[in-house]
Write a protein that holds these residues in place. Structure first.
Motif, short mmCIF file in Angstrom:
data_model
loop_
_atom_site.label_atom_id
_atom_site.label_comp_id
_atom_site.label_asym_id
_atom_site.label_seq_id
_atom_site.Cartn_x
_atom_site.Cartn_y
_atom_site.Cartn_z
N SER A 28 -26.30 55.98 -19.06
CA SER A 28 -27.38 55.27 -18.37
C SER A 28 -27.67 55.86 -16.99
CB SER A 28 -27.02 53.80 -18.22
OG SER A 28 -26.00 53.63 -17.24
N SER A 32 -26.32 51.00 -15.52
CA SER A 32 -25.99 49.83 -16.33
C SER A 32 -25.57 48.66 -15.46
CB SER A 32 -24.85 50.15 -17.32
OG SER A 32 -25.28 51.05 -18.30
N ASP A 86 -28.22 49.86 -28.16
CA ASP A 86 -27.17 50.85 -27.83
C ASP A 86 -26.44 51.25 -29.10
OD1 ASP A 86 -25.35 52.47 -26.62
OD2 ASP A 86 -24.45 50.92 -25.35
#
Length: 114
Positions: A28, A32, A86
């Protein structure tokens, strides 16, 4: 009192959860949210708990397949709760289930089913 198998599974799940946090953070770009990372780590601890509750399998290949199946089920709960976004973490859960079961099988040296 926790069995040796349960301790092994919980510790392995917690350690793999840290690996997951690092991986998710890197993927990320370190953007995140903390709650997301905690939920991901906690999911791996729950995976260790679920695997720890099962008895030791009679053979390693069967145990590893069971770990994959439990990893799939437990990780799907997290995957679905985040809107199926995800996929890497979901698939890692299957692999981590196999790893937890493998480590537990090798380190819990009791014979047969617990």
């Amino acid at each position: 009192m926790l069995s040796k198998r349960m301790k092994i599974c919980l510790i392995t799940g917690a350690l793999l959860g840290v690996v997951c946090i690092v991986g998710a953070s890197v993927r990320s770009g370190f953007q995140s949210e903390v709650y997301f990372l905690f939920a991901l780590w906690y999911n791996r601890v729950i995976l260790g708990l679920v695997i720890g509750l099962t008895g030791r399998g009679l053979n390693l290949p069967g145990s590893v397949v069971r770990g994959a199946a439990l990893g799939l089920v437990v990780s799907f709960a997290f995957y679905s709760s985040i809107g199926f976004t995800d996929t890497v973490s979901f698939l890692a859960g299957v692999l981590y289930g196999m790893i937890i079961e493998y480590v537990a099988f090798k380190l819990d040296v009791g014979k047969g089913m617990n």
